[in-house]
Enzyme design. Structure first.
Site, short mmCIF file in Angstrom:
data_model
loop_
_atom_site.label_atom_id
_atom_site.label_comp_id
_atom_site.label_asym_id
_atom_site.label_seq_id
_atom_site.Cartn_x
_atom_site.Cartn_y
_atom_site.Cartn_z
N GLU A 172 -21.73 69.08 26.60
CA GLU A 172 -20.36 68.57 26.63
C GLU A 172 -19.95 68.10 25.23
OE1 GLU A 172 -20.19 67.10 31.28
OE2 GLU A 172 -20.88 65.69 29.79
N ALA A 195 -15.44 61.77 32.94
CA ALA A 195 -16.19 60.71 32.25
C ALA A 195 -16.71 59.75 33.31
CB ALA A 195 -15.29 59.97 31.27
N ASP A 203 -12.62 67.49 30.51
CA ASP A 203 -13.88 67.03 31.11
C ASP A 203 -13.69 65.66 31.75
OD1 ASP A 203 -16.55 66.97 31.80
OD2 ASP A 203 -17.30 67.06 29.74
C1 5RP Z 1 -21.39 65.24 33.50
C2 5RP Z 1 -20.34 64.27 33.16
C3 5RP Z 1 -19.22 64.13 34.13
O1 5RP Z 1 -18.04 64.53 33.51
C4 5RP Z 1 -19.14 62.69 34.56
O2 5RP Z 1 -20.38 62.34 35.17
C5 5RP Z 1 -17.99 62.45 35.57
O3 5RP Z 1 -18.26 63.14 36.76
P1 5RP Z 1 -17.28 63.05 38.00
O4 5RP Z 1 -15.99 63.65 37.60
O5 5RP Z 1 -18.00 63.84 39.08
O6 5RP Z 1 -17.14 61.59 38.39
O7 5RP Z 1 -20.35 63.62 32.15
O8 5RP Z 1 -22.46 65.20 32.58
#
Ligand code: 5RP
Length: 238
Positions: free
Chosen positions: A110, A90, A88
């Protein structure tokens, strides 16, 4: 609103490197956001071209739709209690690998998915690294709509930061999460050593479903993959 195109090359390098850690036979948690999307796309490619056999659990409607589009097999979250790995993005990463997540308002699912995972890999571009959480992003609280008055009052009494109800785009009114709740973004700036206690404290407020500090469920050292076109292999590991 996040700029989804910012630092795309670094995000792609991180996403691809993380997907390549996945082994056949595993059950995989799929994160939400633009960086996790690169990992999902690479997993789809590995399934199509390299005979990778996996089952996946999605952290959001967005992740699920993309995964299905990439040919990945999705199982319902409530059908599993343990995952081999999850990947994931962040919004912020501090020196102890505490995170702020929830830029996509998906932090509740998440956290459930990463809590189920034997290994949680974070993928990010270098802009996400901060010396203290709250440097650029507020901490999102997913709140039951009926509790918004109470939660706002308790946070005001705690005098812990500015609050803003997150506003949706493409609709009038607030952002509504995949779980039917609203999001309150709270300006907080915890030192690394304060993150776990703050995470617990915010979740004790009645009506708060989950908050976006990931200190109890953070990646282990070495499992934060930062895309960096200048680094050998295109990534650095924190
Ligand atoms: C979604 C999240 C995303 O992982 C976080 O916002 C990072 O997003 P991105 O990779 O588009 O910068 O926590 O709830």
């Amino acid at each position: 609103m996040k700029d989804l195109n910012a630092n795309n090359q670094a995000k792609q390098l991180a996403g691809i490197a993380a997907a390549r850690e996945v082994q056949s036979g595993w059950t995989v948690g799929l994160g939400t956001g633009s960086t996790a999307a690169f990992a999902i796309q690479e997993l789809g490619r590995l399934v199509r071209e390299q005979q990778l056999r996996i089952e996946c659990v999605a952290t959001s409607f967005q992740a699920r739709m993309l995964a299905l589009d990439c040919g990945l097999s999705i199982v319902p979250t409530d059908a599993v209690s343990r995952l081999n790995i999850s990947i994931d993005g962040a919004d912020e990463i501090d020196p102890e690998l505490n995170l702020i997540k929830g830029g996509g308002a998906a932090h509740t699912r998440e956290k459930i998915v990463h809590a189920m995972s034997d290994r949680f890999i974070v993928v990010a571009d270098p802009s996400k690294i901060v010396s203290r959480l709250g440097a650029k992003f507020a901490v999102p609280l997913e709140v039951l709509p009926d509790a918004i008055g109470l939660v706002t009052r308790i946070l005001s009494d705690m005098q812990i930061g500015k609050m803003q109800l997150r506003t949706g785009s493409g609709k009038d009114g607030p952002t509504i999460t995949d779980n039917g709740n609203v999001v309150l973004d709270v300006g907080l700036n915890p030192a690394p050593s304060e993150c776990a206690a703050l995470e617990d404290r915010l979740n004790q407020i009645p009506g708060v479903v989950e908050n976006g500090i990931f200190a109890r469920y953070r990646p282990r050292p070495g499992d934060c993959i930062i895309g960096d076109p200048e680094a050998p292999g295109g990534v650095r590991r924190l």
